[in-house]
Design a protein around this motif. Structure first.
Motif, PDB file in Angstrom:
ATOM      1  N   LYS A  17       2.463   1.759  -3.408  1.00  0.00           N
ATOM      2  CA  LYS A  17       1.509   2.213  -4.415  1.00  0.00           C
ATOM      3  C   LYS A  17       1.115   3.668  -4.182  1.00  0.00           C
ATOM      4  N   LEU A  18       0.888   4.029  -2.929  1.00  0.00           N
ATOM      5  CA  LEU A  18       0.492   5.408  -2.623  1.00  0.00           C
ATOM      6  C   LEU A  18       1.630   6.392  -2.866  1.00  0.00           C
ATOM      7  N   ARG A  58      -9.053   4.671  -0.588  1.00  0.00           N
ATOM      8  CA  ARG A  58      -9.277   3.281  -0.993  1.00  0.00           C
ATOM      9  C   ARG A  58      -8.124   2.382  -0.544  1.00  0.00           C
ATOM     10  N   GLY A  59      -6.894   2.889  -0.627  1.00  0.00           N
ATOM     11  CA  GLY A  59      -5.744   2.106  -0.177  1.00  0.00           C
ATOM     12  C   GLY A  59      -5.796   1.797   1.305  1.00  0.00           C
ATOM     13  N   ALA A 107      -5.354   3.587   8.306  1.00  0.00           N
ATOM     14  CA  ALA A 107      -6.222   2.624   7.631  1.00  0.00           C
ATOM     15  C   ALA A 107      -7.537   2.450   8.391  1.00  0.00           C
ATOM     16  N   GLU A 142      -5.012 -10.974   0.070  1.00  0.00           N
ATOM     17  CA  GLU A 142      -4.747  -9.924  -0.912  1.00  0.00           C
ATOM     18  C   GLU A 142      -5.839  -9.790  -1.948  1.00  0.00           C
ATOM     19  N   THR A 199       0.827  -1.209   0.000  1.00  0.00           N
ATOM     20  CA  THR A 199       0.000   0.000   0.000  1.00  0.00           C
ATOM     21  C   THR A 199       0.857   1.253   0.000  1.00  0.00           C
ATOM     22  N   ARG A 258      -8.483  -0.845   1.871  1.00  0.00           N
ATOM     23  CA  ARG A 258      -8.017  -2.161   1.419  1.00  0.00           C
ATOM     24  C   ARG A 258      -7.053  -2.774   2.428  1.00  0.00           C
ATOM     25  N   LEU A 259      -6.157  -1.963   2.976  1.00  0.00           N
ATOM     26  CA  LEU A 259      -5.214  -2.456   3.983  1.00  0.00           C
ATOM     27  C   LEU A 259      -5.957  -2.963   5.210  1.00  0.00           C
ATOM     28  N   GLU A 266      -7.820   7.635  -4.056  1.00  0.00           N
ATOM     29  CA  GLU A 266      -6.997   6.432  -4.051  1.00  0.00           C
ATOM     30  C   GLU A 266      -6.337   6.207  -2.696  1.00  0.00           C
ATOM     31  N   THR A 267      -5.996   7.274  -2.003  1.00  0.00           N
ATOM     32  CA  THR A 267      -5.436   7.140  -0.651  1.00  0.00           C
ATOM     33  C   THR A 267      -6.468   6.541   0.294  1.00  0.00           C
TER      34      THR A 267
END
Length: 483
Positions: A189-190, A418-419, A203, A478, A186, A422-423, A415-416
């Motif tokens: 990607k971020l 969503r990341g 998160a 994942e 994460t 997801r984490l 996106e931050t």
């Protein structure tokens, strides 16, 4: 085995310090597995291994130590990526969770701020650490009791052999990876978006939020709003119309500020004091400048206020100005949709995180956004104007940072969020799988050892089972989505 333990001293020393500080975690279980395997190996070499003709559990203990080191490497890599992203902006945009802005739950908001408190939140214990601190002490006691019971029931008296097998099963291979690996992926990607997540706390904030506040510039950045022309009506002075319109637009704080600010500088128009500002009607605002009432809004707003808009100047997306109920100016404004904003809206449209539009620009409406960004009908709804104005005000006090952004834009913002979500989902799912695997492993090993069937849980068989379970855990975890 001793050489492996020396190479994994980072993990084993943490297991020792965790015991001394009464914060035993998964490293403590790895420590027990390696000590038990070492003692079992020494007893076997010295000829005190009993009648069990099997190798010691050095290979399983060593592998658990190797996976723990792997998890430590991922954790350090995640912090490296996070700190690198944190240092990109001297004045970062801080995303924080606000509890008082939504009745259904907390929402995410952002403002320019500092990195104060960010690193502290990054280093707070994650969900798996908190779980293991509560679960490991009774688990260690249970493993010791089961080892004694299995050695007695099997009639071999091989306490350390049973202890090594049970502790190896308890030291699930994915224990140190279940948060560290998703956090690293994460953070990496971020970092491509110039964002940094505040570890597990960040998160958690993202996961608990029901929506995120979206403002004018998130939808149409400054370079995507262009003034294409203007027309002055009723014999009014150009400078007066520009000054009155610009003063009211600047008072709204909408995304049109830059366009009309530049227009005021071009005509050297003064900035007037705006009084009795009213944004309660959809599509426009009213205010007083001196003794004159100024109405600024869309054509529909002018018609609603009883001001006729001639067909020759009735243009979609135009800004109309009326002074004392007389139409005086028309400003043609073009809104250019951005691809990244469109992609972010698509993601939000199909996700679980609700966009909360705190839009002040009266030209931006749900129908206009659906047309510009080609969204599904009815997918966007706005709050009443008063609520949007109240919600769009940046928080006066800087809350606890959930994430930092060094780049503006709805795509990076969403996106931050969503990341982080997801984490949160990945870690919880991986922890459930890891605990289930450890419990099943302990039960199977105890039954086999108690019956004297040590060959059923031989080191290589146990090793294969642990590897397959760890692989399945990481694959299932994942696959969790984060919308």
């Amino acid at each position: 085995q001793l050489a492996v333990m020396l190479l994994g001293l980072d993990v084993l020393s943490k297991g020792v310090t965790d015991i001394l500080s009464a914060k035993a975690g998964c490293e403590t279980v790895v420590l027990l597995a390696n000590i038990a395997a070492e003692i079992d190996a020494v007893m076997l070499i010295s000829g005190h291994g009993g009648s069990i003709d099997l190798p010691p559990y050095c290979v399983t203990a060593a592998l658990s130590l190797a996976f723990a080191l792997w998890g430590l490497s991922y954790r350090r890599g995640a912090f490296r990526e996070t700190i690198r992203s944190m240092r990109l902006a001297s004045i970062p945009t801080v995303i924080s969770s606000e509890d008082k802005l939504a009745e259904e739950g907390s929402i995410l908001n952002k403002k320019l701020g500092t990195t104060k408190g960010f690193l502290q939140r990054c280093t707070e214990p994650d969900f798996s650490e908190r779980f293991y601190r509560r679960a490991v002490p009774p688990c260690l006691l249970l493993v010791l009791i089961l080892a004694l019971a299995a050695a007695y029931l099997s009639g071999t008296g091989a306490v350390f052999r049973c202890l090594a097998a049970l502790s190896s099963a308890a030291a699930a291979l994915s224990a140190t990876l279940l948060y560290a690996r998703p956090f690293f992926l994460t953070a990496k990607k971020l970092s491509l978006s110039g964002a940094a997540l505040a570890g597990w706390k960040g998160a958690e904030d993202m996961a608990k939020a029901v929506g995120l506040v979206i403002r004018d510039l998130d939808i149409f950045p400054e370079n995507s709003v262009i003034l294409n022309g203007m027309k002055v009506l009723s014999g009014a002075h150009v400078e007066k119309v520009v000054a009155y319109t610009g003063s009211v637009i600047l008072a709204t704080g909408s995304g049109l500020r830059r366009v009309f600010g530049e227009l005021m500088r071009q005509y050297a128009a003064p900035l007037y004091r705006v009084e009795d500002f009213d944004c309660g009607t959809e599509g426009g605002v009213s205010a007083f400048i001196g003794q004159e009432q100024v109405l600024v809004g869309t054509g529909a707003y002018m018609n609603l206020m009883g001001i006729r808009v001639p067909g020759s100047v009735d243009v979609a997306g135009a800004v109309y100005t009326a002074i004392d109920h007389e139409l005086c100016g028309v400003f043609i404004v073009n809104y250019l949709p951005q691809e990244l904003v469109q992609n972010a809206l698509y993601r939000l449209e199909n996700g679980r995180l609700r966009p909360i539009f705190a839009i002040r620009d009266f030209n931006i409406s749900p129908s206009m956004m659906i047309q510009k960004f080609r969204l599904n009908e009815g997918s966007i709804s706005f709050l009443p104007p008063e609520n949007r104005y109240q919600l769009s005000v940046e928080p006066e006090t800087e809350g606890k940072p959930s994430a930092l952004l060094s780049r503006e834009g709805l795509w990076h913002y969403s996106e931050t969020a969503r990341g982080g979500r997801r984490l949160w989902r990945t870690t919880r799912r991986a922890l459930l799988m890891t605990v289930l695997g450890a419990v099943l492993g302990i039960v199977i090993v105890f039954i086999s050892c108690a019956r004297g069937a040590f060959a059923s849980v031989a080191p290589m068989k146990l090793l294969l089972a642990m590897l397959l379970w760890a692989f399945a855990t990481l694959m299932i975890a994942e696959s969790a989505d984060g919308d």
